[in-house]
Design an enzyme around this catalytic site. Structure first.
Site, PDB file in Angstrom:
ATOM      1  N   ILE A 149       0.875  -1.169   0.000  1.00 50.59           N
ATOM      2  CA  ILE A 149       0.000   0.000   0.000  1.00 50.59           C
ATOM      3  C   ILE A 149       0.915   1.222   0.000  1.00 50.59           C
ATOM      4  CG2 ILE A 149      -1.985  -1.102   1.087  1.00 50.59           C
ATOM      5  CD1 ILE A 149      -1.202   0.059   3.728  1.00 50.59           C
ATOM      6  N   ASP A 150       0.418   2.326  -0.504  1.00 50.59           N
ATOM      7  CA  ASP A 150       1.242   3.510  -0.684  1.00 50.59           C
ATOM      8  C   ASP A 150       1.760   4.055   0.647  1.00 50.59           C
ATOM      9  OD1 ASP A 150       0.718   3.404  -3.427  1.00 50.59           O
ATOM     10  OD2 ASP A 150      -1.085   4.626  -3.219  1.00 50.59           O
ATOM     11  N   LYS A 151       2.850   4.780   0.562  1.00 51.57           N
ATOM     12  CA  LYS A 151       3.477   5.363   1.753  1.00 51.57           C
ATOM     13  C   LYS A 151       2.461   6.110   2.611  1.00 51.57           C
ATOM     14  CE  LYS A 151       6.583   9.118   3.071  1.00 51.57           C
ATOM     15  NZ  LYS A 151       7.422  10.251   2.579  1.00 51.57           N
TER      16      LYS A 151
ATOM     17  N   THR B 195      -0.785   5.903   2.658  1.00 49.46           N
ATOM     18  CA  THR B 195      -2.015   5.171   2.953  1.00 49.46           C
ATOM     19  C   THR B 195      -1.735   4.311   4.177  1.00 49.46           C
ATOM     20  OG1 THR B 195      -2.675   5.095   0.630  1.00 49.46           O
ATOM     21  CG2 THR B 195      -3.667   3.461   2.098  1.00 49.46           C
TER      22      THR B 195
ATOM     23  N   ARG C 210      -7.020   5.699  -5.748  1.00 45.67           N
ATOM     24  CA  ARG C 210      -6.735   7.123  -5.927  1.00 45.67           C
ATOM     25  C   ARG C 210      -7.014   7.561  -7.361  1.00 45.67           C
ATOM     26  NH1 ARG C 210      -0.696   7.337  -3.876  1.00 45.67           N
ATOM     27  NH2 ARG C 210      -0.949   9.585  -4.212  1.00 45.67           N
TER      28      ARG C 210
END
Length: 305
Positions: A135-137, A139, A236
């Site tokens: 998962i993104d930084k 998030t 996103r």
């Protein structure tokens, strides 16, 4: 060094942008660094990133060897939701990078995992031991990690077969009119900005996101999103595509800022489900929304015109 040779078929286009489009493994930031370090020659001479190409310019790219990352175990006080001999489920905080990369060699989830336990699967190599998905930084929320290769293969297969459950909560700009819906739109790299993804038919992969409205506010909506596929930045990009971008998102968020009390996108991986690789038991885990998300919900509720 790995050598690549090209001949320009355009004129007046920037060198760094054109080179980025010539090879799927070239990122614009990497190309710019290679140019600065003298690894890119145009007609036998070093150049600059903003050099405007001429037809039939001869370009040589000498890609430098990647320096091996030295990954140190760090005590990062990970929030481990579940652990057994096959898997670990971690609640990642917002702001933490999942695995080391140039510029992020410490403070990542992998650094913390290496301190927490030594038995992680090695399928993804030394830089990403145990990492099945990301998962993104910016998030927050749940990730599953494999502790051995057998578990890794099983979890990856479940992701490919779309049998895992991944539910996120988000705060988006605007009032979503439909109580629920499905976004079925392919995602690929943005040709105008290689650091971003976009909905496109070219060089894309199928992407499906299901959403449901949880609460509507005066100018924002609290939504739940369930992933059917797992493309880079999927939720996103999809929410931006239907014109309800996630607040706080630095890449795809609303153009007008509303000063929400959150660093990064208001997106949280709230639920994670999979079949246990050894027992065959269906496992479901949840993580409460973090404090910055709660404060952002409160901000949306009292938002004034």
């Amino acid at each position: 060094m790995e050598k690549h040779e090209f001949v320009s078929d355009v004129k007046s286009e920037r060198l760094d942008k054109w080179l980025t489009d010539q090879h799927e493994d070239f990122t614009r930031s990497a190309v710019q660094q290679w140019i600065t370090e003298g690894h890119v020659l145009v007609n036998g001479e070093t150049s600059k990133s903003n050099y405007k190409l001429k037809l039939e310019d001869a370009i040589v790219v000498n890609v430098p060897e990647v320096q091996e990352l030295k990954i140190e175990a760090e005590d990062l006080n990970l929030d481990v939701v579940y652990e057994d001999s096959d898997v670990i489920v971690v609640n990642k905080p917002r702001g933490m990078v999942v695995h080391p990369a140039p510029g992020h060699s410490s403070g990542t989830l992998v650094n913390g995992l290496m301190h927490h336990c030594r038995d992680l699967s090695g399928i993804n190599g030394v830089a990403r031991p145990g990492i099945v998905h990301r998962i993104d930084k910016d998030t927050s929320g749940l990730l599953m990690v494999a502790k051995n290769d057998k578990a890794h293969v099983s979890l990856v297969e479940q992701l490919k077969n779309k049998t895992t459950k991944r539910r996120y909560e988000a705060i988006v700009a605007g009032i979503v009119p439909h109580d629920k819906g499905t976004i079925d739109a392919p995602i690929g790299r943005d040709p105008e900005d290689r650091q971003k993804m976009t909905v496109t038919e070219q060089n894309s992969r199928d992407a499906v996101t299901h959403f449901q409205v949880m609460e509507r506010f005066e100018r924002h909506t609290h939504v739940a999103c369930e992933l059917e596929t797992g493309r880079t930045h999927q939720i996103r990009v999809h929410m931006r595509y239907i014109e309800f971008p996630i607040v706080g998102d630095p890449k795809y968020g609303p153009r007008k800022k509303h000063d929400f009390p959150i660093e990064g996108q208001a997106l949280h991986a709230q639920l994670l489900g999979f079949v246990h690789p050894t027992t065959g038991e269906e496992m479901i885990f949840t993580a409460p929304i973090p404090e910055d998300f709660k404060k952002s919900l409160a901000h949306a509720k009292k938002f004034e015109r």
